[in-house]
Design a protein around this motif. Structure first.
Motif, PDB file in Angstrom:
ATOM      1  N   THR A   1       0.830  -1.208   0.000  1.00  0.00           N
ATOM      2  CA  THR A   1       0.000   0.000   0.000  1.00  0.00           C
ATOM      3  C   THR A   1       0.865   1.259   0.000  1.00  0.00           C
ATOM      4  O   THR A   1       0.610   2.196  -0.763  1.00  0.00           O
ATOM      5  N   ALA A   2       1.895   1.275   0.832  1.00  0.00           N
ATOM      6  CA  ALA A   2       2.804   2.429   0.869  1.00  0.00           C
ATOM      7  C   ALA A   2       3.530   2.586  -0.465  1.00  0.00           C
ATOM      8  O   ALA A   2       3.679   3.692  -0.979  1.00  0.00           O
ATOM      9  N   GLY A   3       3.968   1.478  -1.023  1.00  0.00           N
ATOM     10  CA  GLY A   3       4.644   1.525  -2.316  1.00  0.00           C
ATOM     11  C   GLY A   3       3.737   2.029  -3.421  1.00  0.00           C
ATOM     12  O   GLY A   3       4.171   2.804  -4.287  1.00  0.00           O
ATOM     13  N   ARG A   4       2.472   1.599  -3.408  1.00  0.00           N
ATOM     14  CA  ARG A   4       1.520   2.069  -4.433  1.00  0.00           C
ATOM     15  C   ARG A   4       1.342   3.574  -4.359  1.00  0.00           C
ATOM     16  O   ARG A   4       1.297   4.258  -5.388  1.00  0.00           O
ATOM     17  N   ALA A   5       1.225   4.098  -3.153  1.00  0.00           N
ATOM     18  CA  ALA A   5       1.088   5.554  -2.997  1.00  0.00           C
ATOM     19  C   ALA A   5       2.319   6.266  -3.543  1.00  0.00           C
ATOM     20  O   ALA A   5       2.211   7.284  -4.244  1.00  0.00           O
ATOM     21  N   TRP A   6       3.491   5.721  -3.266  1.00  0.00           N
ATOM     22  CA  TRP A   6       4.743   6.299  -3.763  1.00  0.00           C
ATOM     23  C   TRP A   6       4.778   6.223  -5.286  1.00  0.00           C
ATOM     24  O   TRP A   6       5.130   7.198  -5.963  1.00  0.00           O
ATOM     25  N   GLY A   7       4.395   5.092  -5.844  1.00  0.00           N
ATOM     26  CA  GLY A   7       4.388   4.919  -7.298  1.00  0.00           C
ATOM     27  C   GLY A   7       3.423   5.871  -7.991  1.00  0.00           C
ATOM     28  O   GLY A   7       3.747   6.452  -9.025  1.00  0.00           O
TER      29      GLY A   7
ATOM     30  N   HIS B   1      19.729  -4.034 -10.010  1.00  0.00           N
ATOM     31  CA  HIS B   1      20.326  -3.288  -8.901  1.00  0.00           C
ATOM     32  C   HIS B   1      19.209  -2.834  -7.974  1.00  0.00           C
ATOM     33  O   HIS B   1      18.233  -2.249  -8.416  1.00  0.00           O
ATOM     34  N   CYS B   2      19.345  -3.118  -6.715  1.00  0.00           N
ATOM     35  CA  CYS B   2      18.377  -2.653  -5.720  1.00  0.00           C
ATOM     36  C   CYS B   2      19.012  -1.510  -4.940  1.00  0.00           C
ATOM     37  O   CYS B   2      20.051  -1.703  -4.300  1.00  0.00           O
ATOM     38  N   PRO B   3      18.399  -0.334  -4.973  1.00  0.00           N
ATOM     39  CA  PRO B   3      18.960   0.781  -4.214  1.00  0.00           C
ATOM     40  C   PRO B   3      18.976   0.527  -2.706  1.00  0.00           C
ATOM     41  O   PRO B   3      19.668   1.208  -1.974  1.00  0.00           O
TER      42      PRO B   3
ATOM     43  N   ARG C   1      15.349  -7.592   5.253  1.00  0.00           N
ATOM     44  CA  ARG C   1      13.930  -7.250   5.448  1.00  0.00           C
ATOM     45  C   ARG C   1      13.163  -7.353   4.129  1.00  0.00           C
ATOM     46  O   ARG C   1      12.361  -6.489   3.792  1.00  0.00           O
ATOM     47  N   ALA C   2      13.382  -8.431   3.400  1.00  0.00           N
ATOM     48  CA  ALA C   2      12.724  -8.604   2.097  1.00  0.00           C
ATOM     49  C   ALA C   2      11.204  -8.590   2.220  1.00  0.00           C
ATOM     50  O   ALA C   2      10.514  -8.148   1.302  1.00  0.00           O
ATOM     51  N   GLN C   3      10.673  -9.031   3.356  1.00  0.00           N
ATOM     52  CA  GLN C   3       9.225  -9.084   3.536  1.00  0.00           C
ATOM     53  C   GLN C   3       8.592  -7.697   3.563  1.00  0.00           C
ATOM     54  O   GLN C   3       7.372  -7.568   3.436  1.00  0.00           O
ATOM     55  N   VAL C   4       9.408  -6.643   3.689  1.00  0.00           N
ATOM     56  CA  VAL C   4       8.910  -5.272   3.663  1.00  0.00           C
ATOM     57  C   VAL C   4       9.426  -4.531   2.430  1.00  0.00           C
ATOM     58  O   VAL C   4       8.659  -3.906   1.699  1.00  0.00           O
ATOM     59  N   VAL C   5      10.713  -4.596   2.175  1.00  0.00           N
ATOM     60  CA  VAL C   5      11.317  -3.824   1.088  1.00  0.00           C
ATOM     61  C   VAL C   5      10.780  -4.269  -0.277  1.00  0.00           C
ATOM     62  O   VAL C   5      10.397  -3.440  -1.107  1.00  0.00           O
ATOM     63  N   CYS C   6      10.729  -5.565  -0.512  1.00  0.00           N
ATOM     64  CA  CYS C   6      10.284  -6.052  -1.819  1.00  0.00           C
ATOM     65  C   CYS C   6       8.810  -5.728  -2.085  1.00  0.00           C
ATOM     66  O   CYS C   6       8.467  -5.295  -3.191  1.00  0.00           O
ATOM     67  N   PRO C   7       7.904  -5.869  -1.102  1.00  0.00           N
ATOM     68  CA  PRO C   7       6.528  -5.440  -1.343  1.00  0.00           C
ATOM     69  C   PRO C   7       6.399  -3.932  -1.592  1.00  0.00           C
ATOM     70  O   PRO C   7       5.531  -3.499  -2.347  1.00  0.00           O
ATOM     71  N   ILE C   8       7.258  -3.128  -0.982  1.00  0.00           N
ATOM     72  CA  ILE C   8       7.234  -1.697  -1.286  1.00  0.00           C
ATOM     73  C   ILE C   8       7.566  -1.486  -2.762  1.00  0.00           C
ATOM     74  O   ILE C   8       6.903  -0.707  -3.455  1.00  0.00           O
ATOM     75  N   HIS C   9       8.560  -2.197  -3.259  1.00  0.00           N
ATOM     76  CA  HIS C   9       8.946  -2.049  -4.662  1.00  0.00           C
ATOM     77  C   HIS C   9       7.856  -2.577  -5.589  1.00  0.00           C
ATOM     78  O   HIS C   9       7.595  -1.988  -6.639  1.00  0.00           O
ATOM     79  N   LEU C  10       7.205  -3.665  -5.221  1.00  0.00           N
ATOM     80  CA  LEU C  10       6.068  -4.167  -5.996  1.00  0.00           C
ATOM     81  C   LEU C  10       4.969  -3.115  -6.044  1.00  0.00           C
ATOM     82  O   LEU C  10       4.444  -2.794  -7.111  1.00  0.00           O
ATOM     83  N   GLY C  11       4.625  -2.568  -4.886  1.00  0.00           N
ATOM     84  CA  GLY C  11       3.597  -1.531  -4.834  1.00  0.00           C
ATOM     85  C   GLY C  11       3.963  -0.303  -5.633  1.00  0.00           C
ATOM     86  O   GLY C  11       3.113   0.303  -6.292  1.00  0.00           O
TER      87      GLY C  11
ATOM     88  N   PRO D   1      -3.122  -0.791 -19.259  1.00  0.00           N
ATOM     89  CA  PRO D   1      -3.863  -2.039 -19.458  1.00  0.00           C
ATOM     90  C   PRO D   1      -3.122  -3.249 -18.889  1.00  0.00           C
ATOM     91  O   PRO D   1      -3.652  -4.353 -18.888  1.00  0.00           O
ATOM     92  N   VAL D   2      -1.904  -3.035 -18.399  1.00  0.00           N
ATOM     93  CA  VAL D   2      -1.147  -4.107 -17.744  1.00  0.00           C
ATOM     94  C   VAL D   2      -0.741  -3.638 -16.354  1.00  0.00           C
ATOM     95  O   VAL D   2      -0.698  -2.440 -16.072  1.00  0.00           O
ATOM     96  N   THR D   3      -0.446  -4.587 -15.495  1.00  0.00           N
ATOM     97  CA  THR D   3       0.016  -4.283 -14.144  1.00  0.00           C
ATOM     98  C   THR D   3       1.176  -5.208 -13.796  1.00  0.00           C
ATOM     99  O   THR D   3       1.443  -6.163 -14.528  1.00  0.00           O
ATOM    100  N   VAL D   4       1.824  -4.904 -12.709  1.00  0.00           N
ATOM    101  CA  VAL D   4       2.867  -5.794 -12.207  1.00  0.00           C
ATOM    102  C   VAL D   4       2.157  -6.788 -11.290  1.00  0.00           C
ATOM    103  O   VAL D   4       1.693  -6.433 -10.212  1.00  0.00           O
ATOM    104  N   GLU D   5       2.058  -7.997 -11.758  1.00  0.00           N
ATOM    105  CA  GLU D   5       1.320  -9.047 -11.057  1.00  0.00           C
ATOM    106  C   GLU D   5       2.062  -9.514  -9.802  1.00  0.00           C
ATOM    107  O   GLU D   5       1.467  -9.741  -8.752  1.00  0.00           O
ATOM    108  N   ARG D   6       3.386  -9.659  -9.939  1.00  0.00           N
ATOM    109  CA  ARG D   6       4.177 -10.110  -8.797  1.00  0.00           C
ATOM    110  C   ARG D   6       5.637  -9.727  -9.021  1.00  0.00           C
ATOM    111  O   ARG D   6       6.053  -9.455 -10.138  1.00  0.00           O
ATOM    112  N   LEU D   7       6.373  -9.722  -7.917  1.00  0.00           N
ATOM    113  CA  LEU D   7       7.802  -9.450  -7.961  1.00  0.00           C
ATOM    114  C   LEU D   7       8.511 -10.673  -7.402  1.00  0.00           C
ATOM    115  O   LEU D   7       8.295 -11.057  -6.253  1.00  0.00           O
TER     116      LEU D   7
END
Length: 137
Positions: free
Chosen positions: A22-28, A79-81, A89-99, A111-117
């Motif tokens: 959710t936080a990542g989506r807002a950032w995106g 490359h991951c910044p 903390r992949a359980q937090v950082v990676c979902p932020i990037h997905l969002g 018409p497309v989305t990022v389904e998963r990371l």
């Protein structure tokens, strides 16, 4: 240090992955609507938002690249910044990037989305899997 504090705080939440997306989506969405990224384009063409996503990820230093795939669009992130933080903390950082990616695509009415990371598909590669928007993502 600030990123570590924020991620550490979010990681204590029982629903940390959902909150991170959710936080990542807002950032995106915010990034996608900035003048450099929110320009009008032909939203009917799936390639345009994908190109814009790759450009945005490049500006954020993810070193993105379209990956060959049979019937699916995939974007490799070499490359991951926040690599050091993502490793612990992949359980937090990676979902932020997905969002982040999902929010940008939503803002562009793609018409497309990022389904998963797929985090750490290889030691130096994460893979974003794209799919038509509205297909259960």
């Amino acid at each position: 240090m600030l990123a570590e504090i924020l991620v550490g705080s979010l990681a204590t939440d029982p629903d940390s992955s959902t909150r991170a997306v959710t936080a990542g989506r807002a950032w995106g969405r915010q990034l996608a609507t900035q003048p450099d990224h929110g320009e009008d384009s032909d939203r009917a063409e799936p390639e345009e938002p994908v190109r814009r996503l790759v450009s945005l990820l490049g500006e954020l230093n993810f070193a993105p690249d379209l990956l060959p795939a049979d019937d699916q669009v995939r974007v490799g992130l070499r490359h991951c910044p926040f690599l050091e933080l993502a490793e612990s903390r992949a359980q937090v950082v990676c979902p932020i990037h997905l969002g982040l990616m999902q929010g940008a695509m939503e803002a562009w009415e793609s018409p497309v989305t990022v389904e998963r990371l797929e985090a750490f598909a290889e030691p130096d590669l994460c893979v974003a899997h794209l799919a038509p928007a509205g297909d259960g993502s």
